[in-house]
Design a protein around this motif. Sequence first.
Motif, PDB file in Angstrom:
ATOM      1  N   PRO A 160       0.631  -1.147  -0.175  1.00  0.00           N
ATOM      2  CA  PRO A 160       0.051   0.186  -0.046  1.00  0.00           C
ATOM      3  C   PRO A 160       0.963   1.731   0.206  1.00  0.00           C
ATOM      4  CG  PRO A 160      -0.974  -1.387   1.164  1.00  0.00           C
ATOM      5  CD  PRO A 160       0.644  -2.371   1.034  1.00  0.00           C
ATOM      6  N   ASP A 161       0.919   2.507  -0.688  1.00  0.00           N
ATOM      7  CA  ASP A 161       1.186   3.434  -0.765  1.00  0.00           C
ATOM      8  C   ASP A 161       1.175   3.933   0.122  1.00  0.00           C
ATOM      9  OD1 ASP A 161       1.838   4.051  -3.435  1.00  0.00           O
ATOM     10  OD2 ASP A 161       0.399   4.960  -4.256  1.00  0.00           O
ATOM     11  N   ALA A 162       0.473   4.055   1.392  1.00  0.00           N
ATOM     12  CA  ALA A 162       0.841   4.740   2.827  1.00  0.00           C
ATOM     13  C   ALA A 162       1.864   3.754   3.785  1.00  0.00           C
ATOM     14  CB  ALA A 162      -0.737   4.400   3.321  1.00  0.00           C
ATOM     15  N   VAL A 163       1.727   2.505   3.460  1.00  0.00           N
ATOM     16  CA  VAL A 163       2.751   2.338   3.513  1.00  0.00           C
ATOM     17  C   VAL A 163       4.159   1.775   3.029  1.00  0.00           C
ATOM     18  CG1 VAL A 163       3.561  -0.190   4.468  1.00  0.00           C
ATOM     19  CG2 VAL A 163       1.520   0.039   4.787  1.00  0.00           C
ATOM     20  N   PHE A 164       4.736   2.506   2.571  1.00  0.00           N
ATOM     21  CA  PHE A 164       5.954   2.285   1.355  1.00  0.00           C
ATOM     22  C   PHE A 164       5.909   4.152   2.146  1.00  0.00           C
ATOM     23  CE2 PHE A 164       8.172   4.403  -1.744  1.00  0.00           C
ATOM     24  CZ  PHE A 164       9.536   3.945  -2.484  1.00  0.00           C
ATOM     25  N   LYS A 165       4.967   4.974   2.129  1.00  0.00           N
ATOM     26  CA  LYS A 165       5.606   6.720   2.578  1.00  0.00           C
ATOM     27  C   LYS A 165       5.875   6.642   4.061  1.00  0.00           C
ATOM     28  CE  LYS A 165       2.849   8.735  -1.139  1.00  0.00           C
ATOM     29  NZ  LYS A 165       1.907   9.570  -1.562  1.00  0.00           N
ATOM     30  N   LYS A 166       5.238   5.598   4.622  1.00  0.00           N
ATOM     31  CA  LYS A 166       5.828   5.215   6.180  1.00  0.00           C
ATOM     32  C   LYS A 166       7.418   5.322   5.972  1.00  0.00           C
ATOM     33  CE  LYS A 166       1.269   4.660   8.651  1.00  0.00           C
ATOM     34  NZ  LYS A 166       1.167   3.497   9.421  1.00  0.00           N
ATOM     35  N   ILE A 167       7.433   3.946   5.320  1.00  0.00           N
ATOM     36  CA  ILE A 167       9.051   3.737   5.570  1.00  0.00           C
ATOM     37  C   ILE A 167       9.915   4.697   5.240  1.00  0.00           C
ATOM     38  CG2 ILE A 167      10.434   2.161   4.411  1.00  0.00           C
ATOM     39  CD1 ILE A 167       8.129  -0.290   4.361  1.00  0.00           C
ATOM     40  N   ASP A 168       9.059   5.343   3.843  1.00  0.00           N
ATOM     41  CA  ASP A 168      10.334   6.108   2.954  1.00  0.00           C
ATOM     42  C   ASP A 168      10.438   7.101   3.994  1.00  0.00           C
ATOM     43  OD1 ASP A 168      12.715   6.618   0.487  1.00  0.00           O
ATOM     44  OD2 ASP A 168      10.277   7.912  -0.047  1.00  0.00           O
ATOM     45  N   GLY A 169       9.588   7.461   4.427  1.00  0.00           N
ATOM     46  CA  GLY A 169       9.491   9.344   5.655  1.00  0.00           C
ATOM     47  C   GLY A 169       9.870   8.714   6.916  1.00  0.00           C
ATOM     48  N   TYR A 170      10.203   8.058   7.312  1.00  0.00           N
ATOM     49  CA  TYR A 170      10.321   7.225   8.318  1.00  0.00           C
ATOM     50  C   TYR A 170      12.001   8.286   8.926  1.00  0.00           C
ATOM     51  CZ  TYR A 170      11.937   5.018  12.842  1.00  0.00           C
ATOM     52  OH  TYR A 170      12.286   4.745  14.019  1.00  0.00           O
ATOM     53  N   VAL A 171      11.593   8.822  10.363  1.00  0.00           N
ATOM     54  CA  VAL A 171      12.779   9.290  11.210  1.00  0.00           C
ATOM     55  C   VAL A 171      12.862   8.994  12.192  1.00  0.00           C
ATOM     56  CG1 VAL A 171      12.904  11.960  11.859  1.00  0.00           C
ATOM     57  CG2 VAL A 171      12.160  11.523   9.563  1.00  0.00           C
ATOM     58  N   HIS A 172      14.036   8.938  12.697  1.00  0.00           N
ATOM     59  CA  HIS A 172      14.181   7.884  13.952  1.00  0.00           C
ATOM     60  C   HIS A 172      14.234   9.276  15.585  1.00  0.00           C
ATOM     61  CE1 HIS A 172      16.206   4.947  16.798  1.00  0.00           C
ATOM     62  NE2 HIS A 172      16.908   6.349  17.207  1.00  0.00           N
ATOM     63  N   ASN A 173      13.276   8.664  15.905  1.00  0.00           N
ATOM     64  CA  ASN A 173      13.124   9.070  17.235  1.00  0.00           C
ATOM     65  C   ASN A 173      13.645   8.505  18.317  1.00  0.00           C
ATOM     66  OD1 ASN A 173      11.930  10.759  19.325  1.00  0.00           O
ATOM     67  ND2 ASN A 173      10.227  11.197  18.922  1.00  0.00           N
ATOM     68  N   LYS A 174      14.841   8.756  19.125  1.00  0.00           N
ATOM     69  CA  LYS A 174      15.621   8.451  20.547  1.00  0.00           C
ATOM     70  C   LYS A 174      15.099   8.416  21.340  1.00  0.00           C
ATOM     71  CE  LYS A 174      19.961  10.082  18.853  1.00  0.00           C
ATOM     72  NZ  LYS A 174      21.110  11.244  19.690  1.00  0.00           N
ATOM     73  N   GLU A 175      13.866   9.494  22.158  1.00  0.00           N
ATOM     74  CA  GLU A 175      13.369   8.871  23.006  1.00  0.00           C
ATOM     75  C   GLU A 175      12.090   7.818  22.264  1.00  0.00           C
ATOM     76  OE1 GLU A 175      13.044  12.345  21.723  1.00  0.00           O
ATOM     77  OE2 GLU A 175      14.686  12.207  22.878  1.00  0.00           O
ATOM     78  N   LYS A 176      11.329   7.206  21.693  1.00  0.00           N
ATOM     79  CA  LYS A 176      10.810   6.530  21.516  1.00  0.00           C
ATOM     80  C   LYS A 176      11.412   4.221  21.106  1.00  0.00           C
ATOM     81  CE  LYS A 176       6.791   8.380  18.892  1.00  0.00           C
ATOM     82  NZ  LYS A 176       6.315   8.690  17.311  1.00  0.00           N
ATOM     83  N   ASN A 177      13.209   4.813  21.183  1.00  0.00           N
ATOM     84  CA  ASN A 177      13.671   3.964  21.222  1.00  0.00           C
ATOM     85  C   ASN A 177      14.443   3.764  21.472  1.00  0.00           C
ATOM     86  OD1 ASN A 177      12.169   2.769  18.448  1.00  0.00           O
ATOM     87  ND2 ASN A 177      13.309   3.964  16.880  1.00  0.00           N
TER      88      ASN A 177
END
Length: 177
Positions: A160-177
């Motif tokens: 799904p396009d929405a999933v591809f966009k989530k992966i492509d636009g992923y920004v690492h957030n140190k507080e969440k990981n």
Amino acid sequence: MRYSYVLVFLGVLILNKVFSAELKFMMSGKDEYPFFEQYEENKMFMLYKNEAQFTTNSTLFGTHEAGAVIEMIDGNQTQNLFGIFVDSYKNKGYVKSVPTNEKEIKGNIFEGRIGTSIGSFKFIGGEGPWKNLIGTIVTGVYYSMGEGHWLWQGSIKNLPDAVFKKIDGYVHNKEKN
């Protein structure tokens, strides 16, 4: 009445293609066979492990390592492979080979070694952008380049396009990981 069903069916197929993407993977690496035995002509059993680096047609890239038990009989390959993708933010994604009874796996033997093979792998777990791929199947072709060097090309089709966009636009957030 029948024509309306056909039109609805065609419309659904077209919309599925319009709102889906293909996530492509390209990998290269080095592998080894710590145990390898050809026990009859066109029959072999082996343990396999590799290390690699990968890129995609998105912002996702990193390293990969895997281990497997593989048996080839007359060109038909049975394998149990487990692999770990690690992206540039150190998020891990886990894949496992899809059993032969669910997805055909083919291979050939070239001068006593695997030459090429086609296989499918299912994302079974992960964190960060990999979470979005759990349950998807990537299918690709392995090319042995000799002396342990290899290339692999594969893709997840109809993502799904929405999933591809989530992966492509992923920004690492140190507080969440």
